[in-house]
Design a protein around this motif. Sequence first.
Motif, PDB file in Angstrom:
ATOM      1  N   PHE A 198     -18.584 -48.441  18.892  1.00 33.96           N
ATOM      2  CA  PHE A 198     -18.116 -49.004  20.171  1.00 33.96           C
ATOM      3  C   PHE A 198     -18.761 -50.352  20.479  1.00 33.96           C
ATOM      4  O   PHE A 198     -18.666 -50.847  21.596  1.00 33.96           O
ATOM      5  CB  PHE A 198     -18.364 -48.012  21.307  1.00 33.96           C
ATOM      6  CG  PHE A 198     -17.549 -46.759  21.157  1.00 33.96           C
ATOM      7  CD1 PHE A 198     -16.181 -46.770  21.356  1.00 33.96           C
ATOM      8  CD2 PHE A 198     -18.146 -45.568  20.760  1.00 33.96           C
ATOM      9  CE1 PHE A 198     -15.418 -45.625  21.201  1.00 33.96           C
ATOM     10  CE2 PHE A 198     -17.399 -44.415  20.601  1.00 33.96           C
ATOM     11  CZ  PHE A 198     -16.030 -44.445  20.820  1.00 33.96           C
ATOM     12  N   ASP A 199     -19.433 -50.944  19.505  1.00 28.71           N
ATOM     13  CA  ASP A 199     -20.012 -52.294  19.626  1.00 28.71           C
ATOM     14  C   ASP A 199     -20.975 -52.432  20.800  1.00 28.71           C
ATOM     15  O   ASP A 199     -20.992 -53.456  21.473  1.00 28.71           O
ATOM     16  CB  ASP A 199     -18.902 -53.350  19.712  1.00 28.71           C
ATOM     17  CG  ASP A 199     -18.035 -53.365  18.491  1.00 28.71           C
ATOM     18  OD1 ASP A 199     -18.557 -53.114  17.391  1.00 28.71           O
ATOM     19  OD2 ASP A 199     -16.820 -53.627  18.628  1.00 28.71           O
ATOM     20  N   ARG A 200     -21.774 -51.430  21.032  1.00 26.96           N
ATOM     21  CA  ARG A 200     -22.752 -51.504  22.124  1.00 26.96           C
ATOM     22  C   ARG A 200     -23.974 -52.329  21.727  1.00 26.96           C
ATOM     23  O   ARG A 200     -24.627 -52.916  22.584  1.00 26.96           O
ATOM     24  CB  ARG A 200     -23.165 -50.092  22.536  1.00 26.96           C
ATOM     25  CG  ARG A 200     -22.025 -49.336  23.178  1.00 26.96           C
ATOM     26  CD  ARG A 200     -22.468 -47.981  23.687  1.00 26.96           C
ATOM     27  NE  ARG A 200     -21.358 -47.314  24.353  1.00 26.96           N
ATOM     28  CZ  ARG A 200     -20.884 -46.138  23.989  1.00 26.96           C
ATOM     29  NH1 ARG A 200     -21.431 -45.473  22.987  1.00 26.96           N
ATOM     30  NH2 ARG A 200     -19.876 -45.613  24.636  1.00 26.96           N
ATOM     31  N   GLU A 201     -24.288 -52.337  20.423  1.00 28.16           N
ATOM     32  CA  GLU A 201     -25.487 -53.045  19.972  1.00 28.16           C
ATOM     33  C   GLU A 201     -25.212 -54.082  18.895  1.00 28.16           C
ATOM     34  O   GLU A 201     -26.023 -54.958  18.669  1.00 28.16           O
ATOM     35  CB  GLU A 201     -26.504 -52.038  19.428  1.00 28.16           C
ATOM     36  CG  GLU A 201     -26.972 -51.046  20.469  1.00 28.16           C
ATOM     37  CD  GLU A 201     -27.863 -49.959  19.886  1.00 28.16           C
ATOM     38  OE1 GLU A 201     -28.216 -50.038  18.692  1.00 28.16           O
ATOM     39  OE2 GLU A 201     -28.201 -49.035  20.622  1.00 28.16           O
ATOM     40  N   MET A 202     -24.093 -53.962  18.206  1.00 31.26           N
ATOM     41  CA  MET A 202     -23.807 -54.855  17.076  1.00 31.26           C
ATOM     42  C   MET A 202     -22.587 -55.715  17.365  1.00 31.26           C
ATOM     43  O   MET A 202     -21.699 -55.304  18.097  1.00 31.26           O
ATOM     44  CB  MET A 202     -23.523 -54.026  15.808  1.00 31.26           C
ATOM     45  CG  MET A 202     -24.651 -53.133  15.366  1.00 31.26           C
ATOM     46  SD  MET A 202     -24.185 -52.066  14.000  1.00 31.26           S
ATOM     47  CE  MET A 202     -24.256 -53.208  12.652  1.00 31.26           C
ATOM     48  N   ASP A 203     -22.567 -56.895  16.772  1.00 33.27           N
ATOM     49  CA  ASP A 203     -21.364 -57.723  16.878  1.00 33.27           C
ATOM     50  C   ASP A 203     -20.814 -58.075  15.490  1.00 33.27           C
ATOM     51  O   ASP A 203     -19.956 -58.934  15.364  1.00 33.27           O
ATOM     52  CB  ASP A 203     -21.612 -58.970  17.712  1.00 33.27           C
ATOM     53  CG  ASP A 203     -22.697 -59.869  17.140  1.00 33.27           C
ATOM     54  OD1 ASP A 203     -23.282 -59.529  16.091  1.00 33.27           O
ATOM     55  OD2 ASP A 203     -22.969 -60.923  17.739  1.00 33.27           O
ATOM     56  N   VAL A 204     -21.279 -57.379  14.473  1.00 33.95           N
ATOM     57  CA  VAL A 204     -20.760 -57.561  13.114  1.00 33.95           C
ATOM     58  C   VAL A 204     -19.377 -56.911  13.043  1.00 33.95           C
ATOM     59  O   VAL A 204     -19.193 -55.789  13.529  1.00 33.95           O
ATOM     60  CB  VAL A 204     -21.711 -56.887  12.090  1.00 33.95           C
ATOM     61  CG1 VAL A 204     -21.148 -56.956  10.690  1.00 33.95           C
ATOM     62  CG2 VAL A 204     -23.089 -57.512  12.166  1.00 33.95           C
ATOM     63  N   LEU A 254     -17.241 -55.141   7.816  1.00 34.38           N
ATOM     64  CA  LEU A 254     -18.420 -55.620   7.097  1.00 34.38           C
ATOM     65  C   LEU A 254     -19.615 -54.682   7.247  1.00 34.38           C
ATOM     66  O   LEU A 254     -20.678 -54.941   6.684  1.00 34.38           O
ATOM     67  CB  LEU A 254     -18.802 -57.019   7.595  1.00 34.38           C
ATOM     68  CG  LEU A 254     -17.765 -58.106   7.369  1.00 34.38           C
ATOM     69  CD1 LEU A 254     -18.233 -59.423   7.985  1.00 34.38           C
ATOM     70  CD2 LEU A 254     -17.461 -58.276   5.900  1.00 34.38           C
ATOM     71  N   ARG A 255     -19.444 -53.603   7.991  1.00 36.55           N
ATOM     72  CA  ARG A 255     -20.539 -52.653   8.211  1.00 36.55           C
ATOM     73  C   ARG A 255     -20.503 -51.547   7.157  1.00 36.55           C
ATOM     74  O   ARG A 255     -19.478 -51.315   6.522  1.00 36.55           O
ATOM     75  CB  ARG A 255     -20.388 -52.002   9.584  1.00 36.55           C
ATOM     76  CG  ARG A 255     -20.475 -52.975  10.734  1.00 36.55           C
ATOM     77  CD  ARG A 255     -20.307 -52.276  12.057  1.00 36.55           C
ATOM     78  NE  ARG A 255     -20.170 -53.255  13.123  1.00 36.55           N
ATOM     79  CZ  ARG A 255     -20.041 -52.952  14.401  1.00 36.55           C
ATOM     80  NH1 ARG A 255     -20.027 -51.691  14.791  1.00 36.55           N
ATOM     81  NH2 ARG A 255     -19.919 -53.906  15.304  1.00 36.55           N
ATOM     82  N   PRO A 256     -21.634 -50.838   6.986  1.00 31.79           N
ATOM     83  CA  PRO A 256     -21.564 -49.617   6.174  1.00 31.79           C
ATOM     84  C   PRO A 256     -20.489 -48.711   6.763  1.00 31.79           C
ATOM     85  O   PRO A 256     -20.243 -48.740   7.975  1.00 31.79           O
ATOM     86  CB  PRO A 256     -22.952 -49.005   6.326  1.00 31.79           C
ATOM     87  CG  PRO A 256     -23.830 -50.138   6.723  1.00 31.79           C
ATOM     88  CD  PRO A 256     -22.964 -51.064   7.526  1.00 31.79           C
ATOM     89  N   MET A 257     -19.835 -47.908   5.915  1.00 30.82           N
ATOM     90  CA  MET A 257     -18.752 -47.076   6.427  1.00 30.82           C
ATOM     91  C   MET A 257     -18.667 -45.769   5.673  1.00 30.82           C
ATOM     92  O   MET A 257     -19.188 -45.636   4.566  1.00 30.82           O
ATOM     93  CB  MET A 257     -17.426 -47.822   6.409  1.00 30.82           C
ATOM     94  CG  MET A 257     -16.965 -48.323   5.074  1.00 30.82           C
ATOM     95  SD  MET A 257     -15.442 -49.335   5.163  1.00 30.82           S
ATOM     96  CE  MET A 257     -16.040 -50.841   5.880  1.00 30.82           C
ATOM     97  N   SER A 258     -17.999 -44.816   6.299  1.00 28.37           N
ATOM     98  CA  SER A 258     -17.765 -43.523   5.654  1.00 28.37           C
ATOM     99  C   SER A 258     -16.720 -43.699   4.554  1.00 28.37           C
ATOM    100  O   SER A 258     -16.046 -44.730   4.468  1.00 28.37           O
ATOM    101  CB  SER A 258     -17.275 -42.499   6.679  1.00 28.37           C
ATOM    102  OG  SER A 258     -15.947 -42.791   7.074  1.00 28.37           O
ATOM    103  N   ILE A 259     -16.566 -42.672   3.739  1.00 24.37           N
ATOM    104  CA  ILE A 259     -15.566 -42.724   2.675  1.00 24.37           C
ATOM    105  C   ILE A 259     -14.165 -42.850   3.275  1.00 24.37           C
ATOM    106  O   ILE A 259     -13.360 -43.658   2.810  1.00 24.37           O
ATOM    107  CB  ILE A 259     -15.670 -41.481   1.774  1.00 24.37           C
ATOM    108  CG1 ILE A 259     -17.024 -41.465   1.070  1.00 24.37           C
ATOM    109  CG2 ILE A 259     -14.539 -41.445   0.755  1.00 24.37           C
ATOM    110  CD1 ILE A 259     -17.351 -40.163   0.375  1.00 24.37           C
ATOM    111  N   VAL A 260     -13.887 -42.072   4.304  1.00 24.61           N
ATOM    112  CA  VAL A 260     -12.563 -42.148   4.951  1.00 24.61           C
ATOM    113  C   VAL A 260     -12.327 -43.545   5.512  1.00 24.61           C
ATOM    114  O   VAL A 260     -11.247 -44.117   5.346  1.00 24.61           O
ATOM    115  CB  VAL A 260     -12.424 -41.067   6.045  1.00 24.61           C
ATOM    116  CG1 VAL A 260     -11.184 -41.301   6.894  1.00 24.61           C
ATOM    117  CG2 VAL A 260     -12.401 -39.676   5.425  1.00 24.61           C
ATOM    118  N   ALA A 261     -13.330 -44.111   6.164  1.00 25.60           N
ATOM    119  CA  ALA A 261     -13.188 -45.462   6.717  1.00 25.60           C
ATOM    120  C   ALA A 261     -12.956 -46.475   5.607  1.00 25.60           C
ATOM    121  O   ALA A 261     -12.144 -47.397   5.756  1.00 25.60           O
ATOM    122  CB  ALA A 261     -14.417 -45.832   7.527  1.00 25.60           C
ATOM    123  N   ALA A 262     -13.632 -46.306   4.468  1.00 20.56           N
ATOM    124  CA  ALA A 262     -13.449 -47.225   3.342  1.00 20.56           C
ATOM    125  C   ALA A 262     -12.035 -47.128   2.782  1.00 20.56           C
ATOM    126  O   ALA A 262     -11.425 -48.147   2.431  1.00 20.56           O
ATOM    127  CB  ALA A 262     -14.475 -46.935   2.256  1.00 20.56           C
TER     128      ALA A 262
END
Length: 144
Positions: free
Chosen positions: A51-57, A61-69
């Motif tokens: 939910f982008d509370r702490e990151m703006d990447v 480009l972030r690490p992701m789960s297999i399903v997300a990949a």
Amino acid sequence: MATSSQTRSRVIPLHQSPQARPATVPGVYRAAARLLAVNGLYKGDFVPDAFDREMDVPHHLRPMSIVAALKCATSGDPHRTTLLADEAIAVLALRLEVDGDGPRYGGIFDLEAHVDAWGDVESRTTESAVAVLEAAADACEVAA
């Protein structure tokens, strides 16, 4: 003729070739494996700080789960699915066992949960997830 300041302020979108996204299930597995190899495997959700509370990447480009990949490989967004991503998830879910069991139900959300459960095992590494995706791609190509 555009002045120098007008040229700099105008955003020109990059061309995206139709070949930029995989068109087959084995291609999806290989693209997802590359994404995980570069970004890393993430456990517990599609991406960290969804939910982008702490990151703006950007999420892709972030690490992701297999399903997300798998979703990101077909759509460019780890949250947006395509029919090809759903097919790749379904085929992969049938190959994976969690605690000695395959998926309990055949709905896409159940299949996603099964793949995520496999990826969320405490000892699971990015390398093992990449290896499974590459093996799944090889198996699909042999079966075809």
